[in-house]
Design an enzyme around this catalytic site. Structure first.
Site, PDB file in Angstrom:
ATOM      1  N   CYS A  80       1.120  -1.013  -0.032  1.00 56.28           N
ATOM      2  CA  CYS A  80       0.063  -0.157  -0.265  1.00 56.28           C
ATOM      3  C   CYS A  80       0.779   1.712   0.231  1.00 56.28           C
ATOM      4  O   CYS A  80       0.464   2.514  -0.176  1.00 56.28           O
ATOM      5  CB  CYS A  80      -1.118  -0.017   1.038  1.00 56.28           C
ATOM      6  N   GLY A 113     -13.720  -7.749  -3.371  1.00 52.50           N
ATOM      7  CA  GLY A 113     -14.055  -8.550  -2.269  1.00 52.50           C
ATOM      8  C   GLY A 113     -12.096  -8.699  -1.696  1.00 52.50           C
ATOM      9  O   GLY A 113     -11.260  -7.059  -2.065  1.00 52.50           O
ATOM     10  N   CYS A 208     -13.763  -0.028   7.584  1.00 56.67           N
ATOM     11  CA  CYS A 208     -12.761  -1.057   6.039  1.00 56.67           C
ATOM     12  C   CYS A 208     -12.911  -0.273   5.244  1.00 56.67           C
ATOM     13  O   CYS A 208     -13.570   0.048   4.692  1.00 56.67           O
ATOM     14  CB  CYS A 208     -13.052  -2.390   6.497  1.00 56.67           C
ATOM     15  N   CYS A 209     -11.392   0.082   4.763  1.00 58.61           N
ATOM     16  CA  CYS A 209     -11.623   0.776   3.141  1.00 58.61           C
ATOM     17  C   CYS A 209     -12.301  -0.316   2.869  1.00 58.61           C
ATOM     18  O   CYS A 209     -11.640  -2.041   2.768  1.00 58.61           O
ATOM     19  CB  CYS A 209     -10.770   1.313   2.848  1.00 58.61           C
TER      20      CYS A 209
END
Length: 390
Positions: A80, A113, A208-209
């Site tokens: 990330c 997902g 949650c992103c």
């Protein structure tokens, strides 16, 4: 020597169901950054492209949409933190004298997902992390397990209530409402956040992103390059640091496991190099992949003393009218988190803040801005931007 951020650009982020392809998104973000700087791709000497879910040389594929120029293109994959790692490398190229002007690009075309390992026939890059975490609810998404465990550790250590984390999601949506490039702009309440489906530990779905697609870019150059071409040299990178794990990340502290220690080391280096205090920071873009991580990051970056985040949030010190406006863009939670693009999207937001061009999101009078971008595995990049007023 300062490094000028002469141009920034990003495209509106989107869900996987509605997004374009990574090459088109990356090329468009690069075009926007170049147009913002007022130069063409032919003026760029090097390029750095950050992403996670694409094959090798995807950076070339995206940039060839602007024309094959023959310049070096370096592909960067650091989970990330890929986008901010590319930014760090681009700044290094300028500071070393290897280039006068570089293009830094980040993009991601994600699938729907939770994130899952791409390869089953070789060691997982996060095996040390999962080994330390153990087999708690193995059916839960792995990233949520890391940050959920860290969140629970925070609540236990400081006797805090889970509503603390829910308030972060509410604030994120409120800020994103003023950002047309954000994915999730509808307001939510603390009650709605807490009532959303449980994911892991204290985390619910709205904490949650989500998987997101998008791209962002920046043009970096020397002061002389900007001056010679009449470019906007008003925003510069004043200090920057990048860190990775030490042994203490794996000694049993769930908060250290998700980057609290490496964030603190990077931030302390930046503050020392720049000669500024955390109290001098009026606006920051933090890596809020989960609500718990924003809270942990407040303290890791010394924006509030250890154990005081609950009061910091309760008193509105993390938003407009408070001490430091955190994630005016809506952050990863609401703007979205296309992994490779996130670091450059944070850069874009903060540069526009320092230029005074953030519209309804503007933090008035800001001349310093802090960026924190984290990738487990691990990499943390902390960047301090400064506005030069003439």
């Amino acid at each position: 020597m300062s490094v000028v951020v002469a141009g920034v650009g990003m495209i509106p982020f989107a869900t996987p169901r509605t997004s374009g392809t990574y090459d088109d998104m990356g090329a468009e973000a690069a075009r926007r950054a170049l147009a913002d700087a007022g130069i063409g791709i032919g003026d760029v000497e090097q390029a750095y492209a950050g992403y996670v879910y694409a094959d090798s040389a995807a950076g070339q594929t995206a940039l060839y949409g602007l024309g094959p120029t023959g310049i070096p293109v370096v592909n960067v994959n650091n989970w990330c933190a890929s986008g901010s790692t590319a930014l760090w490398l681009g700044r290094q190229a300028i500071l070393s004298g290897a280039a006068d002007c570089v293009l830094v690009l980040g993009f991601e075309q994600m699938a729907r997902g939770a994130i899952v390992p791409a390869y089953a026939d070789r060691p997982d890059a996060l095996w040390r992390f999962t080994e330390m975490l153990g087999d708690q609810e193995p059916e839960a998404p792995v990233a949520a397990r890391f940050f959920g465990a860290a969140g629970q550790a925070y609540l236990d250590r400081y006797d805090a209530d889970a509503t603390l984390f829910a308030q972060i999601a509410v604030k994120a949506r409120r800020h994103a409402h003023a950002n047309p490039a954000a994915v999730f702009r509808d307001p939510v309440t603390v009650e709605e956040v807490l009532a959303s489906p449980h994911v892991f530990g204290p985390l619910t779905r709205l904490q949650c992103c989500p998987p997101t697609c998008g791209a962002a870019a920046a043009v970096l150059c020397t002061e002389d390059f900007a001056r010679a071409r009449g470019l906007d040299g008003s925003v510069r990178i004043r200090a920057q640091a990048m860190t990775s794990d030490r042994a203490d990340s794996f000694e049993g502290d769930a908060m250290a496991l998700v980057g609290a220690g490496i964030a603190r080391r990077a931030a302390d280096t930046v503050y020392e190099d720049a000669g500024v205090s955390p109290e001098d920071i009026p606006v920051a873009e933090l890596h809020d992949c989960f609500t718990a991580n924003e809270v942990i990051s407040y303290e890791a970056l010394r924006l509030t003393p250890e154990g005081t985040a609950a009061g910091f949030v309760r008193d509105g010190q993390n938003t407009y009218g408070g001490r430091v406006v955190t994630n005016p863009s809506g952050g990863l939670l609401s703007k979205g988190h296309p992994l490779g693009a996130t670091g450059l999207a944070q850069c874009t937001e903060l540069v526009q803040q320092l230029r005074g061009r953030a519209g309804e999101r503007q933090v008035e009078g800001a001349t310093l801005a802090l960026q924190h971008n984290l990738g487990l595995g691990s990499a943390c990049v902390v960047t301090l931007y400064e506005a030069i007023r003439r």
